[in-house]
Design an enzyme around this catalytic site. Structure first.
Site, PDB file in Angstrom:
ATOM      1  N   CYS A   1       9.793 -10.433   8.931  1.00  0.00           N
ATOM      2  CA  CYS A   1      10.014 -10.404   7.476  1.00  0.00           C
ATOM      3  C   CYS A   1      11.443 -10.028   7.106  1.00  0.00           C
ATOM      4  O   CYS A   1      11.891 -10.309   5.996  1.00  0.00           O
ATOM      5  CB  CYS A   1       9.031  -9.443   6.816  1.00  0.00           C
ATOM      6  SG  CYS A   1       7.336  -9.972   7.037  1.00  0.00           S
TER       7      CYS A   1
ATOM      8  N   HIS B   1      11.394  -8.608  -0.464  1.00  0.00           N
ATOM      9  CA  HIS B   1      10.470  -9.328   0.409  1.00  0.00           C
ATOM     10  C   HIS B   1       9.060  -9.234  -0.191  1.00  0.00           C
ATOM     11  O   HIS B   1       8.659  -8.199  -0.727  1.00  0.00           O
ATOM     12  CB  HIS B   1      10.496  -8.722   1.813  1.00  0.00           C
ATOM     13  CG  HIS B   1       9.399  -9.225   2.685  1.00  0.00           C
ATOM     14  ND1 HIS B   1       9.215 -10.565   2.910  1.00  0.00           N
ATOM     15  CD2 HIS B   1       8.420  -8.585   3.370  1.00  0.00           C
ATOM     16  CE1 HIS B   1       8.169 -10.720   3.709  1.00  0.00           C
ATOM     17  NE2 HIS B   1       7.664  -9.535   3.996  1.00  0.00           N
TER      18      HIS B   1
ATOM     19  N   ASN C   1       2.578 -14.105   1.502  1.00  0.00           N
ATOM     20  CA  ASN C   1       3.736 -13.627   2.266  1.00  0.00           C
ATOM     21  C   ASN C   1       4.240 -14.780   3.143  1.00  0.00           C
ATOM     22  O   ASN C   1       3.576 -15.173   4.095  1.00  0.00           O
ATOM     23  CB  ASN C   1       3.307 -12.426   3.123  1.00  0.00           C
ATOM     24  CG  ASN C   1       4.447 -11.858   3.954  1.00  0.00           C
ATOM     25  OD1 ASN C   1       5.533 -12.433   4.017  1.00  0.00           O
ATOM     26  ND2 ASN C   1       4.199 -10.734   4.603  1.00  0.00           N
TER      27      ASN C   1
HETATM   28  N1  ACO Z   1     -11.400  -9.261   2.071  1.00  0.00           N
HETATM   29  C1  ACO Z   1     -12.383  -8.338   2.013  1.00  0.00           C
HETATM   30  N2  ACO Z   1     -12.363  -7.215   2.766  1.00  0.00           N
HETATM   31  C2  ACO Z   1     -11.325  -7.037   3.582  1.00  0.00           C
HETATM   32  C3  ACO Z   1     -10.261  -7.961   3.686  1.00  0.00           C
HETATM   33  C4  ACO Z   1     -10.334  -9.122   2.880  1.00  0.00           C
HETATM   34  N3  ACO Z   1      -9.378 -10.069   2.899  1.00  0.00           N
HETATM   35  N4  ACO Z   1      -9.366  -7.504   4.589  1.00  0.00           N
HETATM   36  C5  ACO Z   1      -9.834  -6.339   5.032  1.00  0.00           C
HETATM   37  N5  ACO Z   1     -11.016  -6.046   4.447  1.00  0.00           N
HETATM   38  C6  ACO Z   1     -11.874  -4.890   4.636  1.00  0.00           C
HETATM   39  C7  ACO Z   1     -11.703  -4.292   6.007  1.00  0.00           C
HETATM   40  O1  ACO Z   1     -12.475  -4.982   6.969  1.00  0.00           O
HETATM   41  C8  ACO Z   1     -12.195  -2.875   5.781  1.00  0.00           C
HETATM   42  O2  ACO Z   1     -13.594  -2.883   5.816  1.00  0.00           O
HETATM   43  P1  ACO Z   1     -14.395  -1.652   6.476  1.00  0.00           P
HETATM   44  O3  ACO Z   1     -14.016  -0.464   5.656  1.00  0.00           O
HETATM   45  O4  ACO Z   1     -15.803  -2.079   6.330  1.00  0.00           O
HETATM   46  O5  ACO Z   1     -13.908  -1.570   7.891  1.00  0.00           O
HETATM   47  C9  ACO Z   1     -11.767  -2.579   4.345  1.00  0.00           C
HETATM   48  O6  ACO Z   1     -11.518  -3.861   3.740  1.00  0.00           O
HETATM   49  C10 ACO Z   1     -10.499  -1.753   4.257  1.00  0.00           C
HETATM   50  O7  ACO Z   1      -9.515  -2.327   5.141  1.00  0.00           O
HETATM   51  P2  ACO Z   1      -8.070  -1.770   5.241  1.00  0.00           P
HETATM   52  O8  ACO Z   1      -7.302  -2.602   6.216  1.00  0.00           O
HETATM   53  O9  ACO Z   1      -8.116  -0.293   5.456  1.00  0.00           O
HETATM   54  O10 ACO Z   1      -7.568  -2.094   3.755  1.00  0.00           O
HETATM   55  P3  ACO Z   1      -6.270  -1.588   3.026  1.00  0.00           P
HETATM   56  O11 ACO Z   1      -6.674  -0.910   1.783  1.00  0.00           O
HETATM   57  O12 ACO Z   1      -5.326  -0.897   3.946  1.00  0.00           O
HETATM   58  O13 ACO Z   1      -5.570  -2.965   2.605  1.00  0.00           O
HETATM   59  C11 ACO Z   1      -3.834  -4.448   3.323  1.00  0.00           C
HETATM   60  C12 ACO Z   1      -5.219  -3.893   3.594  1.00  0.00           C
HETATM   61  C13 ACO Z   1      -3.850  -5.191   2.017  1.00  0.00           C
HETATM   62  C14 ACO Z   1      -3.486  -5.404   4.441  1.00  0.00           C
HETATM   63  C15 ACO Z   1      -2.813  -3.318   3.231  1.00  0.00           C
HETATM   64  O14 ACO Z   1      -2.983  -2.405   4.287  1.00  0.00           O
HETATM   65  C16 ACO Z   1      -1.397  -3.835   3.268  1.00  0.00           C
HETATM   66  O15 ACO Z   1      -0.967  -4.599   2.447  1.00  0.00           O
HETATM   67  N6  ACO Z   1      -0.600  -3.382   4.220  1.00  0.00           N
HETATM   68  C17 ACO Z   1       0.753  -3.866   4.368  1.00  0.00           C
HETATM   69  C18 ACO Z   1       0.755  -5.170   5.046  1.00  0.00           C
HETATM   70  C19 ACO Z   1       2.154  -5.733   5.075  1.00  0.00           C
HETATM   71  O16 ACO Z   1       3.014  -5.368   4.310  1.00  0.00           O
HETATM   72  N7  ACO Z   1       2.416  -6.616   5.960  1.00  0.00           N
HETATM   73  C20 ACO Z   1       3.739  -7.180   5.873  1.00  0.00           C
HETATM   74  C21 ACO Z   1       4.455  -7.215   7.046  1.00  0.00           C
HETATM   75  S1  ACO Z   1       4.208  -8.785   7.638  1.00  0.00           S
HETATM   76  C22 ACO Z   1       5.423  -9.101   8.770  1.00  0.00           C
HETATM   77  O17 ACO Z   1       6.339  -8.397   8.969  1.00  0.00           O
HETATM   78  C23 ACO Z   1       5.127 -10.248   9.586  1.00  0.00           C
END
Ligand code: ACO
Length: 343
Positions: free
Chosen positions: A121, A270, A300
């Site tokens: 990224c 980003h 993204n």
């Molecule tokens: N739809 C429904 N439920 C989902 C989804 C989805 N798309 N994705 C995950 N869940 C569920 C999980 O399975 C989990 O269920 P469980 O509690 O039964 O196990 C629950 O939701 C919570 O999951 P978390 O991963 O803890 O959710 P979180 O609140 O952390 O949100 C997210 C996830 C949106 C990915 C967040 O952590 C985030 O945005 N992090 C940053 C990601 C990022 O910036 N990446 C960029 C870098 S990319 C690069 O450099 C290539």
């Protein structure tokens, strides 16, 4: 010593729109539009069709950037291509795009160097820093910098992969970095990395420390386990570090320029998660009219997010000559970067 300014911008996104509901109905992912929008701000993304790679998308974005720069392809002195989804292990996407642009054909063939940047990224800002430094050093006059991704080929589009599959989209953005004697251009860049977090967000399809690098069965056919095949991410850790690093590197870039956030006319962050960017926006008191987002429409697009934002902002008239722009990114590695540009 010349300055290095962005003389042209362009972007291309594939036409196929995939909404959050499509992830559920077409791919059978157990998710909802509300979950994705609430956590990430993403409403839809673009997926390229099979047969299309990042060099294809990059070439289309590059053609526009070159035209907008008012130069000919043969004026280019170098290509820098940032991607985490290259067509192949090697060679890099830069040479494929060079071929697609027709740079190696005809009597005007110009075999300019093509450098691939693998900083996820942060890739575009690493590439911009490299290009502007070379231009400022007087070594090159016009450098084509492209960020392009075809994520859709490598997403686990099932419920198992929903935490990552719902985040990413395909697209490409390009800029031409050119030499100028005018008082404008890339004023400062600041890059960083913290390899302690290298495994927190990674796609380890193969491992060359192993023999062979992909497990092979008796018939000589390679097999990749799902946890190797698909990207793995500790989302909350990425979120927390993204907020901290992006704010810090942005402030460092401002301090190095003797300016404050209030002097910036447009912020191009980003696009990993709208919530990350809104957190930073609120913490730094950035007014809505000074920041652009497109994650709602494209998801993204990794190395492509910032050049697409710049190209869209130029196209819509939001980004004009004389404005001061701050770009900032964070991603896998961890890596991060910021740049301040007098447009
Ligand atoms: N739809 C429904 N439920 C989902 C989804 C989805 N798309 N994705 C995950 N869940 C569920 C999980 O399975 C989990 O269920 P469980 O509690 O039964 O196990 C629950 O939701 C919570 O999951 P978390 O991963 O803890 O959710 P979180 O609140 O952390 O949100 C997210 C996830 C949106 C990915 C967040 O952590 C985030 O945005 N992090 C940053 C990601 C990022 O910036 N990446 C960029 C870098 S990319 C690069 O450099 C290539």
């Amino acid at each position: 010593m010349p300055n290095a300014y962005i003389s042209g911008t362009g972007f291309y996104v594939p036409p196929r729109v995939v909404t959050n509901d499509d992830l559920r109905t077409q791919y059978g992912i157990d998710t909802t539009h509300e979950w994705i929008v609430q956590r990430t701000g993403i409403e839809e993304r673009r997926f390229a069709d099979e047969g299309v790679g990042p060099a294809d998308l990059g070439a289309l974005a590059a053609e526009k950037a070159i035209a907008n720069a008012g130069i000919d392809k043969t004026d280019l002195d170098m290509i820098i291509f940032a991607t985490l989804s290259p067509e192949h292990c090697f060679p890099g996407s830069g040479v494929y795009m060079q071929r697609k642009l027709g740079l190696c054909e005809g009597t005007n063939a110009k075999f300019v160097p093509a450098l691939d940047v693998r900083n996820q990224c942060s890739g575009f800002l690493y590439a911009l820093a490299t290009a502007s430094s070379m231009v400022k050093a007087g070594a090159l006059k016009h450098v084509l910098v492209v960020g392009a991704e075809v994520h859709s080929a490598a997403l686990d589009l099932s419920t198992r992969g929903r935490n990552i599959a719902s985040l990413f989209g395909d697209g490409a953005g390009a800029v031409v970095v050119s030499a100028t004697e005018e008082d404008r251009g890339v004023r400062h860049w600041k890059l960083g990395a913290d390899g302690r977090f290298a495994d927190v967000l990674a796609q380890r399809v193969w491992d060359t420390r192993k023999r062979p690098f992909i497990p092979v069965d008796a018939a000589g056919i390679g097999h990749v386990e799902p946890e190797m095949m698909w990207a793995q991410m500790e989302g909350k850790l990425v979120f927390k570090n993204a907020v901290e690093r992006m704010m810090t590197v942005l402030m460092e870039a401002c301090i190095a320029n003797n300016i404050t956030g209030a002097d910036i006319d447009l912020f191009c962050f980003h696009q990993a998660n709208l919530r990350i960017n809104q957190y930073i926006q609120n913490a730094l008191g950035i007014p809505d009219e000074k920041i652009v987002h497109n994650i709602q429409r494209y998801g993204n697009t990794t190395a492509a997010t910032i050049p697409i934002l710049l190209a869209e902002a130029v196209e819509s008239g939001k980004l004009k000559r004389g404005m001061k722009v701050a770009c900032c990114a964070f991603g896998s590695g961890f890596t991060w970067g910021a740049a301040v540009i007098d447009w």
